[in-house]
Scaffold this motif. Sequence first.
Motif, PDB file in Angstrom:
ATOM      1  N   ILE A 277       0.856  -1.309  -0.090  1.00 12.03           N
ATOM      2  CA  ILE A 277      -0.134   0.036   0.003  1.00 12.03           C
ATOM      3  C   ILE A 277       0.807   1.156  -0.010  1.00 12.03           C
ATOM      4  O   ILE A 277       1.658   1.365   0.848  1.00 12.03           O
ATOM      5  N   GLU A 278       0.788   1.944  -0.892  1.00 12.25           N
ATOM      6  CA  GLU A 278       1.628   3.349  -1.060  1.00 12.25           C
ATOM      7  C   GLU A 278       0.919   4.417  -0.517  1.00 12.25           C
ATOM      8  O   GLU A 278      -0.410   4.694  -0.404  1.00 12.25           O
ATOM      9  N   LEU A 279       1.682   5.439   0.026  1.00 14.03           N
ATOM     10  CA  LEU A 279       1.253   6.878   0.346  1.00 14.03           C
ATOM     11  C   LEU A 279       1.410   7.936  -0.686  1.00 14.03           C
ATOM     12  O   LEU A 279       2.427   7.819  -1.513  1.00 14.03           O
ATOM     13  N   THR A 280       0.818   9.040  -0.585  1.00  8.18           N
ATOM     14  CA  THR A 280       1.048  10.174  -1.278  1.00  8.18           C
ATOM     15  C   THR A 280       2.224  10.826  -0.748  1.00  8.18           C
ATOM     16  O   THR A 280       2.812  10.932   0.209  1.00  8.18           O
ATOM     17  N   VAL A 285      -3.045   7.843   2.498  1.00 10.98           N
ATOM     18  CA  VAL A 285      -3.082   6.581   1.745  1.00 10.98           C
ATOM     19  C   VAL A 285      -3.434   6.687   0.132  1.00 10.98           C
ATOM     20  O   VAL A 285      -4.544   7.374  -0.033  1.00 10.98           O
ATOM     21  N   LYS A 286      -2.575   6.468  -0.770  1.00 12.52           N
ATOM     22  CA  LYS A 286      -3.110   6.967  -2.181  1.00 12.52           C
ATOM     23  C   LYS A 286      -4.100   5.951  -2.459  1.00 12.52           C
ATOM     24  O   LYS A 286      -4.264   4.598  -2.608  1.00 12.52           O
ATOM     25  N   VAL A 287      -5.236   6.703  -2.990  1.00 13.77           N
ATOM     26  CA  VAL A 287      -6.272   6.031  -3.508  1.00 13.77           C
ATOM     27  C   VAL A 287      -6.660   6.397  -4.831  1.00 13.77           C
ATOM     28  O   VAL A 287      -6.343   7.605  -5.326  1.00 13.77           O
ATOM     29  N   ASP A 288      -7.552   5.591  -5.734  1.00 17.72           N
ATOM     30  CA  ASP A 288      -8.130   6.126  -6.933  1.00 17.72           C
ATOM     31  C   ASP A 288      -9.363   6.765  -6.751  1.00 17.72           C
ATOM     32  O   ASP A 288      -9.909   6.914  -5.506  1.00 17.72           O
ATOM     33  N   GLU A 289     -10.288   7.139  -7.466  1.00 17.69           N
ATOM     34  CA  GLU A 289     -11.495   7.776  -7.575  1.00 17.69           C
ATOM     35  C   GLU A 289     -12.622   6.775  -6.933  1.00 17.69           C
ATOM     36  O   GLU A 289     -13.595   7.365  -6.380  1.00 17.69           O
ATOM     37  N   THR A 293      -6.797   1.258  -2.997  1.00 19.05           N
ATOM     38  CA  THR A 293      -5.507   1.634  -2.738  1.00 19.05           C
ATOM     39  C   THR A 293      -4.746   0.921  -3.909  1.00 19.05           C
ATOM     40  O   THR A 293      -5.030   0.266  -4.699  1.00 19.05           O
ATOM     41  N   THR A 294      -3.505   0.907  -3.498  1.00 20.48           N
ATOM     42  CA  THR A 294      -2.524   0.313  -4.532  1.00 20.48           C
ATOM     43  C   THR A 294      -2.391  -1.261  -4.348  1.00 20.48           C
ATOM     44  O   THR A 294      -1.649  -1.878  -5.023  1.00 20.48           O
ATOM     45  N   ALA A 295      -3.127  -1.718  -3.251  1.00 20.93           N
ATOM     46  CA  ALA A 295      -3.133  -3.117  -2.995  1.00 20.93           C
ATOM     47  C   ALA A 295      -4.576  -3.797  -3.385  1.00 20.93           C
ATOM     48  O   ALA A 295      -5.634  -2.956  -2.925  1.00 20.93           O
TER      49      ALA A 295
END
Length: 456
Positions: A277-280, A285-289, A293-295
């Motif tokens: 899971i990536e951070l900005t 926590v990096k998310v899409d619309e 998350t990236t996981a």
Amino acid sequence: MEDELDLIVIGWGKGGKTLAGNMARAGQRVAIIEASAEMYGGTCINIGCVPTKALIHDAEVRADTGFDHEYFDTAVQRRDKLTAMMRAKNFSMLDGLDAVMTITGRASFIGPRRIRIEAGAETLELGARRIIINTGAVPAIPDLDGARIGGRIHDSTTLQHAPLPRSLVVVGGGYVGTEFASMFAHFGSKVTVLDRGARALKKEDEDVAAEVLSALADVGVEVRVGASVQRIRQDADSAKVSYNQGGQMHEIEADAVLIALGRTPATGGLNLEAAGIELTATGAVKVDERLSTTAEGVYAMGDVNGGPQFTYVSLDDNRIVADAILGTGKRSTADRVAVPHTIFTTPPLARVGLSEETARAQGLRIKVAVKKVAEIAAMPRPKIVGDARGIIKVVVDADSDRVLGAALMHVDSQEVINLVALAMRQGVPSAALRDSIFTHPSSTEALNEVLGSFTR
């Protein structure tokens, strides 16, 4: 226990607790994990929206304007009783569902869709088809000499249970700092706000910000702008804040200091890298619309995902994720328009959409309707309740007559802003609001007069 769960929710905030209950009632097997029994229900009901607004209410209605620590102590007791009741209710709403397992402990990822929960000496490992990160945010503490919470130095949580200070220095002139400055001034504290910007509330138009600052001045709040804090010190008797203003060093002494420089996503200890899971860049926590998350199979809801830090946005996050799990998967954050917010100064400042300054900077053709509340003949309610301070400002597209934004500072503005926001979402022209039939006497009916008098 192996991967027999359908959903794990880490954190009991608004979006997570709502999703957990709805998924359980839809037949899914759910676990919800909260690190502290004092936080069942999330930030809003325990240390945020509800308790602070309870304190603000009690500060506003007291008859005496002097320093009264006994009154403050009584207000804190009412606050605590209210939050305890709501916390217990929030816990029972989920704990009473057979399909929900409620766990108190600290969760961290140990792999894709797998977590470990530590509760004292006990540990438990769980897996699920989907996991929701719903851990919220915590007060941001700057990398500043002496800026450590404890003793006379507070964040927005600890100050709610501190002895009422005769004098308070607020570091930060944003929304939280302004709201707390207003609250404690009404309780009788001598409040000084230090803001490093050219003016406080820099996101607001200058005329709107001026109305807020005028209301603060009415209760003795002093706002010092261009003040860059360099150091904080404390001893048994007081706290001292050193700051640079105009190239010169100054020092101010007070009973307490509030650091109010925003909130940062609470990701510490989650071991997100174990799940990919990536951070900005800002630590969210990096998310899409759709809040993925990236996981795969892991979502982030509420303040932790870097979106607007409002309880009602977290609730909408729940709708997006619920649609992804049980619905069409079409809902997204792109659907959100005209999300309002309120700063509960006295009177409150509510805002939605574009300010005049922002709209003009974007090159939009606009017309602006603005009036001070005291000058609005068709708005007797503020005068009835004894507070006719404030301003109403509406920014409208000059070609379509659609409302682009509004700033309302007056009695009941936290309610009226919702009507304006709804009109914006539905594309209702300002003329329709101008000509609508509203109850009397109300604050809403001010729109009849204000929207009939565009000044520029």
